[in-house]
Design a protein around this motif. Structure first.
Motif, short mmCIF file in Angstrom:
data_model
loop_
_atom_site.label_atom_id
_atom_site.label_comp_id
_atom_site.label_asym_id
_atom_site.label_seq_id
_atom_site.Cartn_x
_atom_site.Cartn_y
_atom_site.Cartn_z
N PRO A 208 0.76 -1.31 -0.01
CA PRO A 208 -0.01 0.05 0.22
C PRO A 208 0.79 1.19 -0.01
O PRO A 208 0.15 2.34 -0.43
N PHE A 209 2.13 1.38 0.34
CA PHE A 209 2.94 2.46 0.34
C PHE A 209 3.75 2.60 -0.82
O PHE A 209 4.76 3.68 -0.64
N SER A 210 3.64 1.69 -1.72
CA SER A 210 4.61 1.69 -2.89
C SER A 210 6.05 1.71 -2.37
O SER A 210 6.78 2.62 -3.02
N GLU A 211 6.42 0.87 -1.53
CA GLU A 211 7.91 0.85 -1.19
C GLU A 211 8.83 -0.10 -2.16
O GLU A 211 8.16 -0.85 -3.00
N SER A 212 9.90 -0.08 -2.16
CA SER A 212 10.87 -0.84 -2.87
C SER A 212 10.75 -2.14 -2.09
O SER A 212 10.34 -2.34 -0.99
N ALA A 213 11.55 -3.19 -2.79
CA ALA A 213 11.37 -4.60 -2.24
C ALA A 213 12.08 -4.93 -0.87
O ALA A 213 11.76 -5.21 0.03
N ASP A 214 13.28 -3.96 -0.86
CA ASP A 214 14.03 -4.06 0.30
C ASP A 214 13.17 -3.43 1.47
O ASP A 214 13.35 -3.78 2.81
N GLU A 215 12.69 -2.23 1.19
CA GLU A 215 12.02 -1.58 2.29
C GLU A 215 10.66 -2.36 2.66
O GLU A 215 10.31 -2.37 3.80
N LEU A 216 9.86 -2.80 1.76
CA LEU A 216 8.72 -3.65 1.98
C LEU A 216 8.96 -4.87 2.77
O LEU A 216 8.44 -5.37 3.77
N ARG A 217 10.22 -5.65 2.55
CA ARG A 217 10.76 -6.73 3.19
C ARG A 217 10.85 -6.33 4.71
O ARG A 217 10.79 -7.05 5.48
N ASP A 218 11.59 -5.20 4.71
CA ASP A 218 11.85 -4.58 6.17
C ASP A 218 10.66 -4.48 7.05
O ASP A 218 10.47 -4.63 8.01
N ARG A 219 9.64 -3.94 6.07
CA ARG A 219 8.53 -3.64 6.84
C ARG A 219 7.68 -4.81 7.63
O ARG A 219 7.04 -4.70 8.69
#
Length: 994
Positions: free
Chosen positions: A723-734
């Motif tokens: 939902p926040f249109s993050e990169s793969a690494d940012e999304l994985r960390d979330r």
């Protein structure tokens, strides 16, 4: 009495059924031949004089004042056939040599003896009980033809002095054996026998009067040629001394006419007239055909005047009939009747038991119709009871009391065989296939003559009550998407899974029970324990119908390669997964009570005996799609049962149960698979918290449990939708490593078994590094590391008998994680300082280990539980300081969980060890064994057989039978009969050869 020395006695195996001698003697008197007067040469006075007027010589013989042949026959029978009558049953002495009265072995205590023994604390009322306690000899199995019926006054004194329970003498009880020709009692020195020797000639006349075969059987004098005496004896009946007619052979090898031996055993008891061994009519068998052909070829001389022909025995009857039919011969003349064989038909008349079933029915046709008429008239048509009662009375009249007791027990529904449930328990626990059990059943039945084991069809009937699908139940409200039928057995594991258009068909073979049906069967298996728990807690049974709470532990694990190794070509891997559950506890909250009361707790939660199989599948545990397809229906049934309650009859009353599921029996790999986490090499080291590997190494102790099934589902939705249109690494960390949809709810916990194995693997590597002093040289070559491992394996094999393993297993881990193993390893560590550090590290670990291994740590190891936080902090300090070369920025999954999460889990659940997957792991080896021993070859049928057999193996009901069998076997082995030796050499004659 056959022996190496002058006397010996009969072993306990050679016995015939018991009978009271007095009753038996009077049956003997009823023979008409016994009513004749004695021979003129014999008088009662001579008999009394020859016996020396010594009453104790035959204490059990009642005086016959009528005189006559009956009295002489009785006394002759006692001395010749039962010479042991004049000996003591206990010490073997001659009774008349001991001063004092003679006592009956099988009798009750007289008033004087009873009074004396009662004062000494003995409550027995019969001599057999006292003799068993004092002299350790069981006289209830005595045979009258072998064992004496009395014991002497000296043995009586020994029993009285011992208070009826112990012996202060060293009397050695002899082993009694059958009577034989070279018996000491029968030697010419015996005055009793010397007086009676001339009466032996009367035996022939007595036996002939018993058999009445003088007019039926042929005399040996009719043999035409002069044959050797031994040759003629071999064709002579040992009862009547005539030529054999319808010959039969005893188990001891002697030959008789069938009618003669049956009459003889009926009057004188079931023993062989020649050697006195046991010989019942059922034991008789026809002799060999070669013997019969030789017998019927004997040449006989025709006794008819003017004939003089030599005729074979087989043709003798027809030859005599021809003489009767000659003109001028009186057809009713009895001249030839003395020489005609008993058989009136063409062939020799066979014995009833040797006929086929059809021939038996034909011969007994008239008798059967008569008995049927009587049964219809008198017993309401119960033909079976009439026949069984007739057979019972015939056995009783023939003194066959053992067989009569067995028959009576069967008639009353008790039976002497094992119950079907016991036979099923034996078959399941000894891993017998159906064919193997059937072979054992037939063998035992053929050798013993009794149906000790039950046939397979009765075992299958007993199986139905134990397998899921037998008991009725109801769910309120009804389960969603689950059938309401209760009689559901083994089903296809893919049934209930609805595939969409995009799904490929699951390529697997799987079989399972329906989850709710299996839970019902498990509860009914525990019915006795649950009702006993209600009674023990004092709760009123009628008030406890609602509020039962059942805690279920779920386990799932891959079994690895289970393919059969046939040796032909390359091995094709065939992996399997099993899903199982354990009923951990049953508790109840009464209507007026505030607290729950636990009425059942599984005593061995990590045993394979309590881990019930639910689903078996041929699939790789890493195949996420197929695993989801197979376990999906189970998850659906599980979720439906959470929202409903089960109504089940328990203890004769309908009761309400609610189920609570805890998925704790998974290793970390399976938890990550089911909860949608990244694999074990992920940055996110833990399945309980969000810590990364670097954070866990920096802060080893201070972490709390943050992950849950619901949170993982939410994080998957974030991963899927971004939902926040993050990169793969940012999304994985979330989402903290959640990359797949969780499909089975698990309890965030620590698996004690795999924790042991994982930590042992880490210690194994630490040992290698310390042997090579890696703290000095942080970058060793591969060859150096290989040499350190070889040295460690060699040392462990030499000192600890631990063989090197490719993959760490539970047994290796348990042996390695000990102070003994640490001391062995320290012998290879060069530095004394590093040795002390290793010892301290292992000491701390061993203090922490019981906390997560114990079933109930608050009771089993409260001290270690209190010190756990301190020990874990000290352990972490050692790792981060002394072993910094290894744990700088990295730590293993299980070391992190051991140090950070154990106290919190125990505070929440009360235990870690009880919820481990050990039972499921140890049950994996049963899969291979059941598959090998008891399964059909087709894959689908194979899984059905293994699943059914494994379920029966976990039945508490069957386990109770096996436990009782083990206890009885231990008690039997623990019984040691103390060996007794003789004393009073002046009173007791020297007896050898016992």
């Amino acid at each position: 009495c056959e022996t190496d020395g002058p006397r010996s006695f009969m072993p306990a195996e050679l016995q015939h059924p018991h009978s009271k001698y007095s009753q038996w003697k009077f049956k003997l008197f009823r023979v008409k031949s016994m009513e004749k007067a004695p021979l003129p040469s014999e008088t009662q006075t001579e008999i009394g004089a020859s016996l020396g007027n010594s009453p104790p010589t035959a204490p059990n013989i009642e005086a016959d004042h009528g005189g006559g042949l009956a009295s002489m026959m009785t006394l002759f029978f006692v001395v010749v056939f039962f010479p042991c009558r004049c000996l003591c049953r206990i010490c073997g002495m001659v009774l008349r040599k001991v001063k004092g009265p003679v006592h009956d072995v099988h009798g009750d205590l007289d008033d004087a003896s009873k009074c004396v023994l009662r004062k000494m604390g003995c409550k027995f009322t019969s001599w057999p009980d006292i003799l068993l306690k004092v002299f350790k000899v069981d006289v209830t199995e005595d045979a009258e033809s072998i064992h004496p019926l009395s014991f002497c006054h000296r043995c009586w004194l020994a029993a009285i002095r011992g208070g009826g329970v112990c012996s202060f003498t060293r009397t050695k009880v002899p082993e009694w054996k059958p009577h034989a020709s070279h018996c000491y009692l029968c030697s010419p020195k015996n005055p009793v026998l010397r007086a009676w020797k001339k009466n032996v000639i009367q035996r022939e006349q007595w036996v002939k009067n018993i058999t009445h075969c003088q007019n039926d059987h042929l005399n040996t004098k009719l043999i035409a040629e002069k044959l050797p005496a031994d040759f003629i004896i071999s064709f002579t009946c040992l009862v009547c001394d005539h030529l054999l007619c319808d010959p039969v052979q005893s188990p001891c090898g002697h030959l008789f006419c069938r009618s003669c031996i049956i009459k003889f055993t009926h009057v004188l008891g079931p023993h062989c007239p020649s050697c006195n061994l046991s010989c019942a009519p059922d034991d008789l068998t026809p002799p060999a055909k070669t013997f019969l052909s030789t017998l019927y070829s004997l040449p006989l001389l025709c006794p008819c005047e003017g004939c003089g022909e030599h005729v074979q025995l087989g043709l003798f009857k027809a030859h005599c009939l021809n003489h009767e039919l000659e003109p001028g011969t009186n057809k009713h003349s009895s001249h030839f009747q003395s020489y005609l064989l008993t058989n009136k038909g063409g062939r020799p008349r066979q014995h009833l038991l040797s006929l086929t079933r059809r021939a038996q029915k034909h011969r007994l046709k008239d008798l059967k119709s008569q008995v049927k008429v009587f049964a219809d008239k008198e017993e309401g048509g119960d033909l079976k009871s009439v026949c069984l009662t007739l057979f019972l009375l015939a056995l009783r009249s023939g003194n066959e009391h053992r067989q009569a007791d067995e028959l009576e027990a069967m008639m009353q529904g008790r039976g002497f065989g094992l119950s079907p449930a016991v036979c099923l328990a034996i078959r399941v626990n000894t891993f017998l296939s159906c064919s193997q059990y059937h072979k054992m059943y037939r063998t035992v039945k053929a050798t013993s003559g009794r149906q000790i084991f039950q046939p397979l069809h009765t075992l299958r009937a007993a199986e139905k009550e134990l397998l899921p699908g037998f008991h009725q139940f109801e769910w309120q409200p009804a389960l969603k998407n689950v059938s309401a039928s209760y009689n559901v057995g083994i089903i296809n594991g893919l049934s209930g899974w609805t595939s969409s258009l995009d799904d490929s068909p699951a390529d697997t073979i799987t079989r399972r029970f329906r989850y709710d049906v299996a839970l019902v069967a498990a509860l009914k298996d525990l019915e006795e324990d649950i009702m006993e728990g209600l009674r023990d807690t004092g709760m009123e049974d009628s008030a406890c119908t609602l509020g039962f709470r059942v805690m279920i532990k779920e386990c799932c694990d891959g079994m690895g390669d289970v393919s059969e190794k046939h040796g032909g070509g390359p091995a094709v891997p065939e992996k399997a997964v099993r899903f199982s559950f354990t009923v951990m506890s049953v508790s109840i909250q009464a209507e007026d009570e505030q607290e729950e009361v636990t009425i059942f707790t599984e005593p061995k939660p990590n045993s394979e005996l309590s881990c019930k199989p639910l689903c078996l599948m041929f699939v790789d545990e890493s195949d996420h799609e197929t695993l989801t397809a197979v376990l999906g229906p189970i998850v659906a049934e599980r979720n439906a049962m959470k929202e409903s309650r089960l109504i089940l009859s328990m203890g004769g009353m309908p009761r309400s149960f609610r189920f609570h599921f805890r998925g704790t029996g998974y290793d970390e790999k399976m938890v990550r698979e089911m909860e949608g986490l990244e694999a074990s090499g992920s940055t996110y080291v833990c399945t309980l918290c969000d810590s990364s590997r670097a954070e866990a190494a920096q802060n080893m102790v201070l972490h709390s449990i943050t992950r849950s099934h619901d949170e993982n589902l939410e994080r998957y939705e974030i991963w899927r939708s971004n939902p926040f249109s993050e990169s793969a690494d940012e999304l994985r960390d979330r989402v903290k490593g959640v990359s797949a949809k969780p499909f089975l709810e698990t309890q965030p916990t620590l698996d004690a078994l795999h924790c042991d194995i994982g930590n042992a693997t880490e210690f194994y590597k630490i040992f290698q590094d310390e042997i090579g002093e890696v703290f000095k040289n942080p970058n060793p070559s591969r060859e150096e590391r290989r040499s350190w491992r070889a040295a460690l394996d060699k040392q462990l094999r030499k000192k600890m008998k631990l063989k090197p393993v490719m993959r760490m297993n539970g047994n290796f881990a348990r042996r390695l994680m000990t102070m003994e193993a640490t001391e062995v390893v320290c012998e290879l560590v060069p530095s004394e300082e590093r040795r002390e550090v290793l010892r301290e590290l292992m000491r701390l670990y061993l203090q922490m280990k019981p906390v997560w291994r114990a079933t109930c740590p608050a009771k089993e190891c409260p001290d270690q539980l209190c010190r756990y936080s301190f020990n874990s902090q000290r352990f972490a300090d050692l790792l981060s300081a002394t072993f910094k070369y290894r744990y700088n920025g990295k730590i293993t999954n299980y070391l992190h969980k051991t140090l950070a999460h154990v106290p919190e889990i125990i505070e929440r659940d009360g235990s870690i060890g009880a919820w481990a997957s050990e039972g499921n792991e140890s049950a994996n080896k049963l899969f291979r064994r059941f598959r090998k021993m008891n399964a059909r070859q087709s894959k689908a049928f194979e899984l059905e057989d293994v699943l059914k057999h494994h379920w029966l193996y976990t039945s508490k009901y069957l386990q109770k039978f096996m436990e009782a069998h083990k206890d009885s076997a231990k008690a039997f082995q623990a019984t040691i009969d103390p060996e007794e030796v003789q004393d009073d050499e002046d009173l007791t004659p020297e007896i050898t050869g016992f």
